[in-house]
Design a protein around this motif. Structure first.
Motif, PDB file in Angstrom:
ATOM      1  N   LYS A  98       0.837  -1.205   0.000  1.00  0.00           N
ATOM      2  CA  LYS A  98       0.000   0.000   0.000  1.00  0.00           C
ATOM      3  C   LYS A  98       0.872   1.255   0.000  1.00  0.00           C
ATOM      4  CE  LYS A  98      -3.573   0.635   2.516  1.00  0.00           C
ATOM      5  NZ  LYS A  98      -4.485   0.750   3.688  1.00  0.00           N
ATOM      6  N   LEU A  99       1.943   1.218   0.773  1.00  0.00           N
ATOM      7  CA  LEU A  99       2.825   2.376   0.842  1.00  0.00           C
ATOM      8  C   LEU A  99       3.605   2.558  -0.458  1.00  0.00           C
ATOM      9  CD1 LEU A  99       3.619   4.646   2.743  1.00  0.00           C
ATOM     10  CD2 LEU A  99       5.483   3.219   3.591  1.00  0.00           C
ATOM     11  N   VAL A 100       4.027   1.453  -1.072  1.00  0.00           N
ATOM     12  CA  VAL A 100       4.706   1.532  -2.373  1.00  0.00           C
ATOM     13  C   VAL A 100       3.793   2.213  -3.397  1.00  0.00           C
ATOM     14  CG1 VAL A 100       5.538   0.165  -4.324  1.00  0.00           C
ATOM     15  CG2 VAL A 100       6.281  -0.411  -2.007  1.00  0.00           C
ATOM     16  N   ALA A 101       2.517   1.813  -3.408  1.00  0.00           N
ATOM     17  CA  ALA A 101       1.558   2.409  -4.345  1.00  0.00           C
ATOM     18  C   ALA A 101       1.334   3.892  -4.037  1.00  0.00           C
ATOM     19  CB  ALA A 101       0.242   1.646  -4.287  1.00  0.00           C
ATOM     20  N   ALA A 102       1.269   4.237  -2.754  1.00  0.00           N
ATOM     21  CA  ALA A 102       1.046   5.633  -2.375  1.00  0.00           C
ATOM     22  C   ALA A 102       2.236   6.512  -2.758  1.00  0.00           C
ATOM     23  CB  ALA A 102       0.795   5.731  -0.869  1.00  0.00           C
ATOM     24  N   VAL A 103       3.451   5.997  -2.610  1.00  0.00           N
ATOM     25  CA  VAL A 103       4.640   6.760  -2.990  1.00  0.00           C
ATOM     26  C   VAL A 103       4.686   6.942  -4.509  1.00  0.00           C
ATOM     27  CG1 VAL A 103       7.167   6.683  -3.089  1.00  0.00           C
ATOM     28  CG2 VAL A 103       5.978   6.162  -0.955  1.00  0.00           C
ATOM     29  N   ALA A 104       4.307   5.894  -5.246  1.00  0.00           N
ATOM     30  CA  ALA A 104       4.255   6.013  -6.708  1.00  0.00           C
ATOM     31  C   ALA A 104       3.261   7.095  -7.112  1.00  0.00           C
ATOM     32  CB  ALA A 104       3.875   4.669  -7.326  1.00  0.00           C
ATOM     33  N   GLU A 105       2.126   7.150  -6.416  1.00  0.00           N
ATOM     34  CA  GLU A 105       1.139   8.194  -6.704  1.00  0.00           C
ATOM     35  C   GLU A 105       1.671   9.559  -6.301  1.00  0.00           C
ATOM     36  OE1 GLU A 105      -3.478   9.439  -5.612  1.00  0.00           O
ATOM     37  OE2 GLU A 105      -2.632   7.569  -4.825  1.00  0.00           O
ATOM     38  N   ALA A 106       2.356   9.628  -5.160  1.00  0.00           N
ATOM     39  CA  ALA A 106       2.883  10.903  -4.661  1.00  0.00           C
ATOM     40  C   ALA A 106       3.885  11.518  -5.621  1.00  0.00           C
ATOM     41  CB  ALA A 106       3.524  10.707  -3.290  1.00  0.00           C
ATOM     42  N   THR A 107       4.649  10.694  -6.280  1.00  0.00           N
ATOM     43  CA  THR A 107       5.660  11.193  -7.212  1.00  0.00           C
ATOM     44  C   THR A 107       5.153  11.235  -8.650  1.00  0.00           C
ATOM     45  OG1 THR A 107       6.565   8.938  -7.354  1.00  0.00           O
ATOM     46  CG2 THR A 107       7.574  10.423  -5.763  1.00  0.00           C
ATOM     47  N   GLY A 108       3.872  10.933  -8.844  1.00  0.00           N
ATOM     48  CA  GLY A 108       3.256  10.954 -10.164  1.00  0.00           C
ATOM     49  C   GLY A 108       2.643  12.299 -10.484  1.00  0.00           C
ATOM     50  N   PRO A 109       1.919  12.381 -11.610  1.00  0.00           N
ATOM     51  CA  PRO A 109       1.413  13.677 -12.090  1.00  0.00           C
ATOM     52  C   PRO A 109       0.202  14.218 -11.343  1.00  0.00           C
ATOM     53  CG  PRO A 109       0.789  11.923 -13.605  1.00  0.00           C
ATOM     54  CD  PRO A 109       1.696  11.298 -12.589  1.00  0.00           C
ATOM     55  N   GLN A 110      -0.701  13.365 -10.836  1.00  0.00           N
ATOM     56  CA  GLN A 110      -1.927  13.859 -10.214  1.00  0.00           C
ATOM     57  C   GLN A 110      -2.214  13.115  -8.902  1.00  0.00           C
ATOM     58  OE1 GLN A 110      -4.759  13.380 -13.519  1.00  0.00           O
ATOM     59  NE2 GLN A 110      -4.771  15.620 -13.745  1.00  0.00           N
ATOM     60  N   PRO A 111      -1.435  13.341  -7.885  1.00  0.00           N
ATOM     61  CA  PRO A 111      -1.660  12.659  -6.608  1.00  0.00           C
ATOM     62  C   PRO A 111      -2.903  13.179  -5.901  1.00  0.00           C
ATOM     63  CG  PRO A 111       0.076  14.274  -6.390  1.00  0.00           C
ATOM     64  CD  PRO A 111      -0.273  14.229  -7.848  1.00  0.00           C
ATOM     65  N   ARG A 112      -3.513  12.316  -5.116  1.00  0.00           N
ATOM     66  CA  ARG A 112      -4.696  12.692  -4.332  1.00  0.00           C
ATOM     67  C   ARG A 112      -4.305  13.685  -3.243  1.00  0.00           C
ATOM     68  NH1 ARG A 112      -5.826   8.675  -1.149  1.00  0.00           N
ATOM     69  NH2 ARG A 112      -4.052   7.425  -1.879  1.00  0.00           N
ATOM     70  N   CYS A 113      -5.239  14.591  -2.956  1.00  0.00           N
ATOM     71  CA  CYS A 113      -5.067  15.556  -1.871  1.00  0.00           C
ATOM     72  C   CYS A 113      -6.256  15.399  -0.924  1.00  0.00           C
ATOM     73  CB  CYS A 113      -4.997  16.976  -2.416  1.00  0.00           C
ATOM     74  SG  CYS A 113      -4.926  18.254  -1.147  1.00  0.00           S
ATOM     75  N   LYS A 114      -5.987  15.070   0.311  1.00  0.00           N
ATOM     76  CA  LYS A 114      -7.078  14.822   1.253  1.00  0.00           C
ATOM     77  C   LYS A 114      -6.695  15.331   2.634  1.00  0.00           C
ATOM     78  CE  LYS A 114      -9.989  11.106   3.154  1.00  0.00           C
ATOM     79  NZ  LYS A 114     -10.200   9.636   3.199  1.00  0.00           N
ATOM     80  N   ALA A 115      -7.562  16.164   3.211  1.00  0.00           N
ATOM     81  CA  ALA A 115      -7.316  16.688   4.555  1.00  0.00           C
ATOM     82  C   ALA A 115      -7.773  15.681   5.597  1.00  0.00           C
ATOM     83  CB  ALA A 115      -8.048  18.011   4.748  1.00  0.00           C
ATOM     84  N   GLY A 116      -7.107  15.675   6.735  1.00  0.00           N
ATOM     85  CA  GLY A 116      -7.464  14.763   7.809  1.00  0.00           C
ATOM     86  C   GLY A 116      -6.535  14.931   8.991  1.00  0.00           C
ATOM     87  N   PRO A 117      -6.609  14.029   9.971  1.00  0.00           N
ATOM     88  CA  PRO A 117      -5.755  14.137  11.167  1.00  0.00           C
ATOM     89  C   PRO A 117      -4.273  14.155  10.846  1.00  0.00           C
ATOM     90  CG  PRO A 117      -7.475  12.466  11.466  1.00  0.00           C
ATOM     91  CD  PRO A 117      -7.516  12.875  10.031  1.00  0.00           C
ATOM     92  N   TRP A 118      -3.883  13.558   9.721  1.00  0.00           N
ATOM     93  CA  TRP A 118      -2.474  13.507   9.332  1.00  0.00           C
ATOM     94  C   TRP A 118      -1.927  14.891   8.960  1.00  0.00           C
ATOM     95  CZ3 TRP A 118      -6.495  10.692   7.357  1.00  0.00           C
ATOM     96  CH2 TRP A 118      -7.128  11.232   6.233  1.00  0.00           C
ATOM     97  N   CYS A 119      -2.815  15.885   8.817  1.00  0.00           N
ATOM     98  CA  CYS A 119      -2.373  17.247   8.472  1.00  0.00           C
ATOM     99  C   CYS A 119      -1.871  18.021   9.685  1.00  0.00           C
ATOM    100  CB  CYS A 119      -3.522  18.037   7.845  1.00  0.00           C
ATOM    101  SG  CYS A 119      -4.209  17.301   6.350  1.00  0.00           S
ATOM    102  N   GLU A 120      -2.154  17.524  10.882  1.00  0.00           N
ATOM    103  CA  GLU A 120      -1.815  18.274  12.085  1.00  0.00           C
ATOM    104  C   GLU A 120      -0.314  18.539  12.151  1.00  0.00           C
ATOM    105  OE1 GLU A 120      -3.193  18.299  16.747  1.00  0.00           O
ATOM    106  OE2 GLU A 120      -3.213  16.424  15.641  1.00  0.00           O
ATOM    107  N   PHE A 121       0.036  19.787  12.411  1.00  0.00           N
ATOM    108  CA  PHE A 121       1.427  20.249  12.534  1.00  0.00           C
ATOM    109  C   PHE A 121       2.207  20.160  11.226  1.00  0.00           C
ATOM    110  CE2 PHE A 121       0.470  18.256  16.787  1.00  0.00           C
ATOM    111  CZ  PHE A 121       0.170  19.447  17.419  1.00  0.00           C
ATOM    112  N   GLN A 122       1.537  19.963  10.111  1.00  0.00           N
ATOM    113  CA  GLN A 122       2.239  19.855   8.832  1.00  0.00           C
ATOM    114  C   GLN A 122       2.364  21.226   8.174  1.00  0.00           C
ATOM    115  OE1 GLN A 122       3.823  17.222   7.630  1.00  0.00           O
ATOM    116  NE2 GLN A 122       3.218  16.142   9.492  1.00  0.00           N
TER     117      GLN A 122
END
Length: 446
Positions: free
Chosen positions: A241-265
């Protein structure tokens, strides 16, 4: 039986983090791959900004490493020792009785109890502060506080020394519990880098522990740790799952989603999921609210306040982050047009309290009037006591004279720097980074 088979290979003062994804960023990348690109757009001075809380946590990690490596049985022996010396905390952190009692002793007690519990499984072998690589993602590494194994299981122990938000070893998702992503990262990376500490059996159990002794959320009888048991099969599924997420993160149109993981970012200041609602006030339907206020016709004020408060929460968090980033830029010596750093209001404190007490009593003040059972009253309070006893035509004049006399025994010190507009009357303060650079330039000229 507990056996430390290796010592740390980590320098806490320069504890590195993966550029792409690491243990602490795994949850964010899994849920918002776009955050990777947003973070890369931010100035280095913002991304590398440390805090006294983070530095203290690093110092306590270093102290726990010292305790376990040297088989210290009484943490009180660390009293007065200094850990965590770094560029941002050059004096480090001295181990006080409070830190030892609140942070170190509970962690050592937990670890000793875990060792005793696992004695029936052949005893515990453990490694301290090991940096491990996650396979399948170049540059993805993380540092585990403790990696252990017995004849029947492996495990990860992660120390958390923050007093704020509690962190759990498990996360609820779609009505089910799953492993905390940071611990899952450490465990799967550990299995790759240190295979002798794990087994390849898909059902091999891996125990995950987060120990957070200083959390304000803890009651007097609550355990200081949380626990979740996963398996090698689940850890491998997490890796993919993380490999797929990193591939998306470094790709052309990664998902953007707000949530608890945004805290202090820091990336929330340029993230459309956070800044978009701030710029689109039309969603609050302010026109209908104004009309309702004038005509008193039916209007769902409860819904209006709910939307407004949700927006306010998001706005406050984003504005605080923007201010912190601007502060970091100025502190690092980079200009922010229209803004500067100034000293906070200075607080007066005694440099000679005994002298101030003798002087006040010498002017005729009663001993009980200059003390606040049993300490000397503050400079402002003592000035008020002396006001009737000094010369001056008006009360204002006498109070000024009293303050001037007490000032002989006091000094003023600012509590730090703060952000202000250019037209603020306070003089611009010299940032620490500028002072250090000036000192370096002078040394180079010698």
């Amino acid at each position: 039986m507990k056996t430390s088979t290796s010592t740390s290979d980590i320098d806490h003062a320069a504890r590195a983090h993966s550029d792409v994804v690491g243990g602490s960023s795994a949850e964010r990348i899994l849920n918002c791959p776009a955050s990777y690109a947003y973070r890369k757009k931010l100035p280095e001075a913002v991304l590398n900004k440390s805090s006294v809380y983070a530095d203290e946590g690093s110092a306590l990690h270093e102290a726990m490493e010292y305790i376990l490596e040297n088989d210290v049985t009484d943490p009180e022996t660390l009293l007065g020792m200094v850990f965590g010396i770094s560029d941002s905390s050059p004096n480090g952190f001295k181990m006080t009785r409070e830190l030892i009692h609140d942070a170190l002793t509970p962690c050592l007690d937990f670890f000793d109890a875990l060792c005793d519990e696992l004695e029936a499984e052949g005893g515990m072998q453990f490694l301290i502060e090991k940096r491990c690589q996650l396979p399948g993602i170049p540059g993805a590494f993380g540092t585990s506080d403790i990696i252990f194994r017995t004849d029947k299981r492996s495990g990860i122990v992660d120390w958390k020394f923050g007093a704020g938000k509690p962190v759990s070893a498990s996360v609820e998702e779609d009505g089910k519990l799953r492993a905390n992503s940071q611990l899952a990262f450490y465990a799967r990376a550990g299995a790759h880098t240190l295979p002798a500490m794990f087994e390849t059996d898909p059902e091999w159990p891996v125990d995950l522990y987060i120990v957070q002794p200083r959390s304000r959320a803890l009651g007097p009888d609550d355990p200081i740790f949380t626990h979740y048991q996963t398996t090698m099969k689940e850890l491998e599924a997490f890796r993919w799952k993380l490999v797929a997420a990193v591939a998306e993160a470094t790709g052309p149109q990664p998902r953007c989603k707000a949530g608890p993981w945004c805290e202090f970012q820091p990336c929330r200041t340029i993230c459309p999921a956070h800044t978009g609602p701030l710029l689109d006030l039309s969603k609050l339907d302010l026109k209908k609210a104004r009309e309702a206020a004038q005509t008193d016709e039916g209007f769902d004020w409860g819904e209006f306040y709910s939307e407004f408060l949700a927006l306010a929460d998001s706005a406050e968090a984003t504005i605080r982050e923007l201010q912190a980033q601007a502060f970091s830029m100025l502190e690092a010596g980079h200009p922010v047009p229209g803004w500067k750093l100034v000293e906070k209001r200075a607080s007066e404190f005694y440099v000679d309290p005994d002298g101030a007490k003798r002087h006040a009593i010498g002017l005729g003040a009663a001993a009980e009037d200059v003390l606040t059972a049993p300490e000397l009253k503050s400079p402002a309070q003592l000035s008020a006591v002396l006001e009737p006893l000094v010369e001056g035509k008006t009360k204002k004049d006498r109070l000024a004279e009293a303050r001037a006399q007490i000032a002989k025994f006091t000094d003023k010190k600012s509590s730090g720097l703060t952000l202000a507009r250019d037209d603020d009357r306070r003089p611009e303060a010299v940032a620490t980074s500028t002072l250090m650079q000036n000192l370096a330039d002078k040394l180079n000229r010698l």
